[in-house]
Design a protein around this motif. Structure first.
Motif, PDB file in Angstrom:
ATOM      1  N   LYS A  16       2.082  31.716 -57.929  1.00  0.00           N
ATOM      2  CA  LYS A  16       1.121  30.642 -57.740  1.00  0.00           C
ATOM      3  C   LYS A  16       1.824  29.387 -57.251  1.00  0.00           C
ATOM      4  O   LYS A  16       2.773  28.911 -57.877  1.00  0.00           O
ATOM      5  N   PRO A  17       1.387  28.829 -56.096  1.00  0.00           N
ATOM      6  CA  PRO A  17       2.074  27.643 -55.560  1.00  0.00           C
ATOM      7  C   PRO A  17       1.824  26.409 -56.414  1.00  0.00           C
ATOM      8  O   PRO A  17       0.792  26.305 -57.085  1.00  0.00           O
ATOM      9  N   PRO A  18       2.760  25.462 -56.387  1.00  0.00           N
ATOM     10  CA  PRO A  18       2.564  24.202 -57.108  1.00  0.00           C
ATOM     11  C   PRO A  18       1.574  23.323 -56.353  1.00  0.00           C
ATOM     12  O   PRO A  18       1.042  23.705 -55.304  1.00  0.00           O
ATOM     13  N   GLU A  19       1.347  22.136 -56.863  1.00  0.00           N
ATOM     14  CA  GLU A  19       0.373  21.235 -56.233  1.00  0.00           C
ATOM     15  C   GLU A  19       0.825  20.806 -54.844  1.00  0.00           C
ATOM     16  O   GLU A  19       0.016  20.722 -53.910  1.00  0.00           O
ATOM     17  N   HIS A  20       2.125  20.538 -54.696  1.00  0.00           N
ATOM     18  CA  HIS A  20       2.649  20.086 -53.409  1.00  0.00           C
ATOM     19  C   HIS A  20       3.746  21.047 -52.931  1.00  0.00           C
ATOM     20  O   HIS A  20       4.674  21.354 -53.677  1.00  0.00           O
ATOM     21  N   TYR A  21       3.621  21.499 -51.707  1.00  0.00           N
ATOM     22  CA  TYR A  21       4.627  22.396 -51.137  1.00  0.00           C
ATOM     23  C   TYR A  21       4.527  22.362 -49.617  1.00  0.00           C
ATOM     24  O   TYR A  21       3.534  21.900 -49.045  1.00  0.00           O
ATOM     25  N   LEU A  22       5.575  22.832 -48.967  1.00  0.00           N
ATOM     26  CA  LEU A  22       5.597  22.939 -47.515  1.00  0.00           C
ATOM     27  C   LEU A  22       5.289  24.372 -47.100  1.00  0.00           C
ATOM     28  O   LEU A  22       5.592  25.320 -47.819  1.00  0.00           O
ATOM     29  N   ILE A  23       4.695  24.496 -45.929  1.00  0.00           N
ATOM     30  CA  ILE A  23       4.448  25.805 -45.314  1.00  0.00           C
ATOM     31  C   ILE A  23       5.215  25.840 -44.000  1.00  0.00           C
ATOM     32  O   ILE A  23       5.052  24.968 -43.144  1.00  0.00           O
ATOM     33  N   ALA A  24       6.079  26.833 -43.844  1.00  0.00           N
ATOM     34  CA  ALA A  24       6.881  26.952 -42.620  1.00  0.00           C
ATOM     35  C   ALA A  24       6.538  28.253 -41.905  1.00  0.00           C
ATOM     36  O   ALA A  24       6.686  29.337 -42.480  1.00  0.00           O
ATOM     37  N   HIS A  25       6.056  28.144 -40.680  1.00  0.00           N
ATOM     38  CA  HIS A  25       5.868  29.306 -39.809  1.00  0.00           C
ATOM     39  C   HIS A  25       7.133  29.446 -38.973  1.00  0.00           C
ATOM     40  O   HIS A  25       7.489  28.541 -38.209  1.00  0.00           O
ATOM     41  N   VAL A  42       7.548  25.828 -37.333  1.00  0.00           N
ATOM     42  CA  VAL A  42       6.515  24.797 -37.473  1.00  0.00           C
ATOM     43  C   VAL A  42       6.295  24.565 -38.964  1.00  0.00           C
ATOM     44  O   VAL A  42       6.012  25.513 -39.707  1.00  0.00           O
ATOM     45  N   ILE A  43       6.448  23.324 -39.401  1.00  0.00           N
ATOM     46  CA  ILE A  43       6.359  22.998 -40.823  1.00  0.00           C
ATOM     47  C   ILE A  43       5.123  22.138 -41.083  1.00  0.00           C
ATOM     48  O   ILE A  43       4.891  21.138 -40.394  1.00  0.00           O
ATOM     49  N   ARG A  49      -1.371  19.869 -42.534  1.00  0.00           N
ATOM     50  CA  ARG A  49      -0.941  18.817 -41.610  1.00  0.00           C
ATOM     51  C   ARG A  49       0.489  19.082 -41.160  1.00  0.00           C
ATOM     52  O   ARG A  49       1.377  19.261 -41.969  1.00  0.00           O
ATOM     53  N   LYS A  50       0.683  19.102 -39.833  1.00  0.00           N
ATOM     54  CA  LYS A  50       2.022  19.360 -39.319  1.00  0.00           C
ATOM     55  C   LYS A  50       2.937  18.175 -39.608  1.00  0.00           C
ATOM     56  O   LYS A  50       2.597  17.026 -39.330  1.00  0.00           O
ATOM     57  N   VAL A  51       4.119  18.465 -40.144  1.00  0.00           N
ATOM     58  CA  VAL A  51       5.082  17.408 -40.446  1.00  0.00           C
ATOM     59  C   VAL A  51       6.348  17.526 -39.606  1.00  0.00           C
ATOM     60  O   VAL A  51       7.085  16.557 -39.455  1.00  0.00           O
ATOM     61  N   ALA A  52       6.617  18.713 -39.054  1.00  0.00           N
ATOM     62  CA  ALA A  52       7.817  18.856 -38.234  1.00  0.00           C
ATOM     63  C   ALA A  52       7.740  20.128 -37.411  1.00  0.00           C
ATOM     64  O   ALA A  52       7.023  21.078 -37.750  1.00  0.00           O
ATOM     65  N   ALA A  53       8.482  20.130 -36.309  1.00  0.00           N
ATOM     66  CA  ALA A  53       8.668  21.338 -35.500  1.00  0.00           C
ATOM     67  C   ALA A  53      10.148  21.411 -35.149  1.00  0.00           C
ATOM     68  O   ALA A  53      10.732  20.424 -34.701  1.00  0.00           O
ATOM     69  N   LEU A  54      10.763  22.551 -35.381  1.00  0.00           N
ATOM     70  CA  LEU A  54      12.189  22.731 -35.164  1.00  0.00           C
ATOM     71  C   LEU A  54      12.412  23.881 -34.193  1.00  0.00           C
ATOM     72  O   LEU A  54      11.719  24.896 -34.257  1.00  0.00           O
ATOM     73  N   VAL A 162       9.599  15.518 -35.424  1.00  0.00           N
ATOM     74  CA  VAL A 162       8.969  15.182 -36.684  1.00  0.00           C
ATOM     75  C   VAL A 162       7.659  14.484 -36.372  1.00  0.00           C
ATOM     76  O   VAL A 162       7.540  13.770 -35.384  1.00  0.00           O
ATOM     77  N   ALA A 163       6.664  14.692 -37.217  1.00  0.00           N
ATOM     78  CA  ALA A 163       5.368  14.071 -37.000  1.00  0.00           C
ATOM     79  C   ALA A 163       5.539  12.573 -36.772  1.00  0.00           C
ATOM     80  O   ALA A 163       6.218  11.893 -37.521  1.00  0.00           O
TER      81      ALA A 163
END
Length: 204
Positions: A16-25, A42-43, A49-54, A162-163
Motif C-alpha cells: 500500500k503506497p504512502p500518502e506522498h510518493y513519486l511515480i516513475a515511468h 518521466v517522473i 503531475r509531471k515533476v521531471a523528465a530524464l 524539471v517542471a
C-alpha cells in the motif's frame, strides 16, 4: 529462469503506497542490441503531475543495461530530491522480475547494476515496481529514443528537464559537416559517434 529464493528487495508489507510518493515511468533501449543505447524516465507525483523528465545516451550497450540505468536514474532522482517513496513502472518484464527477486541475475554487468539498484532501494521507506506494456509507457519510450538520437551526433547527449524549465523536446534535426575526399575516403572536419547514419551531398 525463475529463482527458487524467497528473498525480495523490498518487503511485501509495502504493497500500500504512502500518502506522498513519486511515480516513475522508465524505459531503456539499444538499437541493434547491443548498439547505440539510451534511457528515458518521466517522473510524476502521486496526483499525476509531471515533476521531471530524464534521459541520457549510454553509448554502445544492451537493452537490459539501458533498462537498469533508467531504473537507477529514477531512484537517484528520488533520493537526491528528498523523496522516500517511489513507484516505478517499466515495460521490461525481465527487469521487473529481477528486481522483485523472481528471476536471478546471471549477467555480470547486470549484477553490478542490480546491486546498485538494491542499495538505492534500501534508502527508501517504500518502493514498488510494476510491468506495463510499451503503449502505456510511451513518453518514457520517446525520451529513450531521443537520447539515442542525440547520442548519434544530432543534439546534446544528456537531458534533465524539471517542471518549470524550458521544454527540451525539440525534434532532433540534421547536422552538416564539411569534408573532402582523399584517396577515395571521405574525411570530415568533425567527429561522429560510432553507428551514426550519414547522407552525402556533393558540393560544387
Amino acid at each position: 529462469m525463475p529463482s527458487h529464493s524467497s528473498r525480495r528487495l523490498f518487503p511485501a508489507s509495502h504493497a500500500k503506497p504512502p500518502e506522498h510518493y513519486l511515480i516513475a515511468h522508465s524505459d531503456g533501449g539499444a538499437r541493434g542490441n547491443p548498439g547505440p543505447a539510451g534511457y528515458g524516465v518521466v517522473i510524476q507525483d502521486e496526483t499525476g503531475r509531471k515533476v521531471a523528465a530524464l534521459s541520457q545516451y549510454l553509448g554502445h550497450q544492451t537493452n537490459n543495461f539501458a533498462e537498469y540505468q533508467g531504473l537507477i536514474a529514477a531512484l537517484e532522482y528520488a533520493i537526491e530530491h528528498g523523496h522516500k517513496a517511489l513507484k516505478l513502472i517499466s515495460d521490461s518484464e525481465l527487469l521487473v522480475r529481477q528486481i522483485k527477486g523472481i528471476y536471478k541475475v546471471k549477467n555480470l554487468t547486470l549484477q553490478e547494476l542490480h546491486g546498485r539498484a538494491k542499495e538505492l532501494i534500501a534508502q527508501l521507506d517504500w518502493f514498488s515496481i510494476d510491468h506495463a506494456l510499451r503503449e502505456h509507457n510511451r513518453e518514457a519510450d520517446d525520451l529513450a529514443n531521443q537520447a539515442m538520437d542525440k547520442g548519434t551526433g544530432r543534439t546534446s547527449t544528456t537531458t534533465h528537464v524539471v517542471a518549470g524549465d524550458s521544454p527540451a523536446r525539440t525534434p532532433p534535426g540534421p547536422q552538416e559537416f564539411e569534408g573532402i575526399v582523399e584517396d577515395g575516403v571521405i574525411k570530415l572536419n568533425g567527429h561522429l559517434p560510432e553507428g551514426t547514419r550519414v547522407q552525402v551531398r556533393i558540393k560544387k
